[in-house]
Design a protein around this motif. Structure first.
Motif, short mmCIF file in Angstrom:
data_model
loop_
_atom_site.label_atom_id
_atom_site.label_comp_id
_atom_site.label_asym_id
_atom_site.label_seq_id
_atom_site.Cartn_x
_atom_site.Cartn_y
_atom_site.Cartn_z
N ALA A 116 2.10 9.03 -5.29
CA ALA A 116 1.84 8.84 -3.86
C ALA A 116 2.45 10.02 -3.10
CB ALA A 116 2.45 7.54 -3.36
N TRP A 142 0.28 5.98 0.32
CA TRP A 142 -0.64 7.12 0.41
C TRP A 142 -0.83 7.61 -1.03
CZ3 TRP A 142 -2.43 6.52 4.95
CH2 TRP A 142 -1.64 6.36 6.07
N TRP A 143 -1.61 6.83 -1.78
CA TRP A 143 -1.75 7.06 -3.22
C TRP A 143 -2.35 8.43 -3.51
CZ3 TRP A 143 0.61 3.08 -5.38
CH2 TRP A 143 0.51 1.80 -4.83
N ASN A 176 6.53 7.13 7.87
CA ASN A 176 6.29 6.26 6.71
C ASN A 176 7.24 5.08 6.62
OD1 ASN A 176 4.17 7.85 6.01
ND2 ASN A 176 5.21 8.93 4.35
N CYS A 210 1.97 1.50 8.86
CA CYS A 210 1.19 2.58 9.48
C CYS A 210 0.14 2.03 10.43
CB CYS A 210 0.53 3.44 8.41
SG CYS A 210 -0.32 4.84 9.15
N THR A 261 -1.71 11.14 7.31
CA THR A 261 -0.35 10.57 7.41
C THR A 261 0.46 11.26 8.51
OG1 THR A 261 1.20 11.83 6.01
CG2 THR A 261 -0.48 10.57 4.87
N SER A 307 -3.77 0.86 5.52
CA SER A 307 -3.74 1.59 4.25
C SER A 307 -4.74 2.73 4.25
CB SER A 307 -4.08 0.62 3.11
OG SER A 307 -5.40 0.14 3.30
N SER A 315 -6.73 8.87 -2.13
CA SER A 315 -6.04 7.65 -1.77
C SER A 315 -6.84 6.42 -2.23
CB SER A 315 -5.81 7.60 -0.26
OG SER A 315 -4.71 6.80 0.03
N THR A 327 4.95 6.11 0.86
CA THR A 327 4.42 4.76 1.08
C THR A 327 4.04 4.64 2.56
OG1 THR A 327 6.70 4.00 1.34
CG2 THR A 327 5.65 3.62 -0.79
N ASN A 328 3.23 3.64 2.87
CA ASN A 328 2.81 3.51 4.27
C ASN A 328 2.96 2.09 4.82
OD1 ASN A 328 0.66 2.29 3.01
ND2 ASN A 328 -0.72 4.02 3.29
N TYR A 371 -6.38 6.21 4.67
CA TYR A 371 -6.17 7.65 4.79
C TYR A 371 -7.47 8.20 5.37
CZ TYR A 371 -3.42 11.72 3.30
OH TYR A 371 -2.62 12.83 3.27
N SER A 414 0.81 -1.22 0.00
CA SER A 414 0.00 0.00 0.00
C SER A 414 0.85 1.28 0.00
CB SER A 414 -0.89 -0.06 1.25
OG SER A 414 -1.42 1.16 1.56
#
Ligand SMILES: Cc1cc2nc3c(=O)[nH]c(=O)nc-3n(C[C@H](O)[C@H](O)[C@H](O)COP(=O)(O)OP(=O)(O)OC[C@H]3O[C@@H](n4cnc5c(N)ncnc54)[C@H](O)[C@@H]3O)c2cc1C
Length: 540
Positions: free
Chosen positions: A472, A296-297, A503, A507, A519, A511, A345, A475-476, A513, A294
């Protein structure tokens, strides 16, 4: 050999929060940063912090609770969250912010009306309150350190809540802006990083720049230090109480991305320093990993000619452009494939749709198509209606002409736009439900009523298009931790002396948000938890 109690790797948001908590917990602290400037992704971010039941909500009498936050996350969990770690974030978040405020490292206000991202879920807050915006920070107080804060060339003289990103017009009296420039007052993530840095400096913690962590020193199973590469050669620092990894994500590491992510991540919006260094250190120490597929798209726009100092392509998040009326997203076949206005996200899921027949991702890249009505009223990234059209925007008098320019089937594009327009004229989207959630209106044109804030026909030439990639904010996924931010090994036991936050770790919210600031909320909270825990574990 240098010696400290708690050694923090990475001077971003999580790292500096950890440093403050460790210091105020009674430890000697050192922060090592590989860049020649500090602040990491946080320094170019919006700086918004999401924390349920935060001190500002409590002061304003806004109802919230741990139970509501846990119900919210529980309804979104697909098995990637650890109940204990999530609980630690939810429980400790308010106190972490209160600690940072008391430490002089944070000054925030509620971002008015900014809704959570999943409003159909239990415990969601449609009227906002959990997303916090930074007050302007006076960079003159940082002295020569002001120039050592990382930046992308843009100095924010506004608070986010004064801009369209925060639901406002973006108009601030020019005289007031001049005053802010003269006094070097800055908002957004620059305010967040500036305050964290100021509080570190006030405690005598000066981040060591140009110090790249290359190897953990492990003695009898315990992490006791770090080997660094510096311009002056190798340097080893011994950490009596612990090492905290706060090196950010791995979205700029091609190998790690290919090994782990669920689908392509083509154009990160973060700075290129996020190369997964801390993740590799944790892996080498035997860390268990979590949430690795996953990120933080966010859909991004890669503007021609925009590069980082090292030549890497810069890409900006596309938030308001796909939400405003008179625009829609189509895929390579010229078809719509999503509610364009949904939160960035989860929108990634639509980009990652895989077509088994063609063995391909048909929605990557996508194209944002908009018309003259959009162009006359709304911005496209930094391009205002009155600015000349840059050469990275395709333009044509007809949709057929536009289709030819972007290489999309013209008949299909015409059909798609015609269908979109039929419904957009009455502010409806039966295909994808754009405009149904109040979230969809937030980045729209709120001078228009209801769903019309986000829906309007694309029917007035000339027509325009830009390529939209999937990027992103970071990444998380990463090293798994326990509730005390201790990095766990593959058997689930803490690796003595090793902690993580931000990050670089798996997280706490998986995944998900949760809302604006989703974040930085966990990063600051786990930074504080890690710093406090490492300081407390003296000589263990
Ligand atoms: C344009 C944009 C806007 C955003 N807006 C928001 C927002 O409003 N709210 C929100 O919650 N999130 C936002 N984000 C995401 C957020 O900024 C990041 O998720 C967050 O800053 C991550 O914090 P971190 O401390 O983990 O990492 P970072 O802030 O990236 O810091 C990591 C630091 O570690 C350093 N480092 C890396 N490797 C090493 C090494 N080997 N040795 C020493 N140092 C090392 C890096 O140079 C960097 O300084 C945004 C991101 C972008 C790109």
């Amino acid at each position: 050999m240098d010696e400290t109690d708690v050694l923090i790797i990475g001077a971003g948001a999580a790292g500096m929060a950890a440093a403050l908590a460790a210091h105020d917990g009674g430890a000697r602290v050192m922060i090592a940063e590989k860049g020649d400037r500090l602040g990491g992704t946080a320094a170019i971010s919006g700086g918004i912090i999401w924390t349920a039941n935060n001190p500002r909500m409590q002061a304003a009498g806004m109802a919230d609770s741990e139970a509501e936050a846990l119900a919210y996350f529980g309804s979104l969990d697909h098995g990637e969250m650890d109940a204990g770690v999530l609980g630690a974030f939810v429980r400790e978040g308010p106190e972490a912010l209160a600690f940072l405020e008391r430490a002089g490292a944070l000054d925030v206000s509620i971002l008015p009306g900014y809704p959570d991202y999943y409003l159909d879920r239990p415990g969601a807050k449609p009227d906002g309150g959990r997303a916090l915006d930074n007050e302007l920070f006076d960079y003159k107080t940082l002295g020569s350190w002001a120039d050592k804060v990382f930046g992308d060339g843009v100095i924010h003289r506004m608070m986010l809540r004064e801009t369209p990103l925060g639901g406002s017009s973006g108009f601030v009296d020019p005289a007031e802006l001049q005053r802010r420039a003269a006094e070097d007052l800055r908002g957004f993530g620059q305010a967040l990083v500036g305050r964290l840095l100021g509080a570190c400096l006030a405690r005598g913690i000066e981040p060591q720049l140009g110090c790249k962590a290359e190897k953990l020193v492990i003695e009898q199973g315990r992490v006791v230090g770090v080997q660094f590469g510096t311009a002056d050669g190798p340097r080893t620092v011994h950490a009596a109480r612990g090492v905290i990894l706060a090196t950010g994500g791995f979205e700029w590491n091609e190998g790690l991305k290919k090994a782990f992510l669920r689908g392509p991540l083509d154009a990160p919006a973060s700075p290129p320093g996020n190369t997964g260094d801390g993740l590799k250190l944790a892996m080498a120490a035997g860390a268990a990993l979590g949430n690795m597929t996953s990120a933080w798209w966010v859909p991004t726009l890669s503007m021609g000619g925009a590069h980082w100092a090292g030549g890497e392509q810069r890409s900006m998040p596309v938030l308001i452009e796909r939400t405003l009326p008179h625009s829609l997203l189509v895929n390579r076949a010229g078809k719509r494939f999503c509610n364009e206005a949904i939160n960035y996200s989860s929108l990634a899921g639509a980009f990652h749709t895989f077509d088994p027949a063609t063995y391909d991702y048909p929605n990557m890249p996508a194209y944002l198509v908009f018309d003259a009505q959009y162009r006359a009223r709304y911005p496209l990234g930094p391009v205002m209606p009155w600015d000349a059209l840059p050469d990275w925007v395709a333009q044509a008098d007809s949709l057929e002409g536009l289709a030819a320019q972007i290489g999309v089937d013209a008949a299909r594009l015409l059909q798609t736009v015609e269908c979109f327009n039929t419904h957009a004229a009455s502010a409806e989207d039966p295909d994808f439900g754009r405009g149904v959630s109040r979230y969809d209106h937030f980045y729209g044109d709120r001078s228009r009523p209801g769903a019309a804030a986000t829906l309007g026909p694309v029917d007035t030439g000339p027509f325009y298009a830009v390529e939209i990639k999937l990027g992103a904010l970071g990444t998380n996924g990463g090293a798994k931790t326990n509730v005390a931010a201790q990095v766990l090994d593959v058997e689930g036991e803490p690796i003595p002396g090793l902690y993580g936050a931000g990050n670089v770790i798996s997280c706490p919210t998986g995944s998900v948000y949760a809302g604006a600031g989703g974040t930085l909320g966990p990063a600051l909270t786990f930074g504080c938890i890690a710093g406090r825990a490492a300081a407390r574990l003296a000589n263990q």
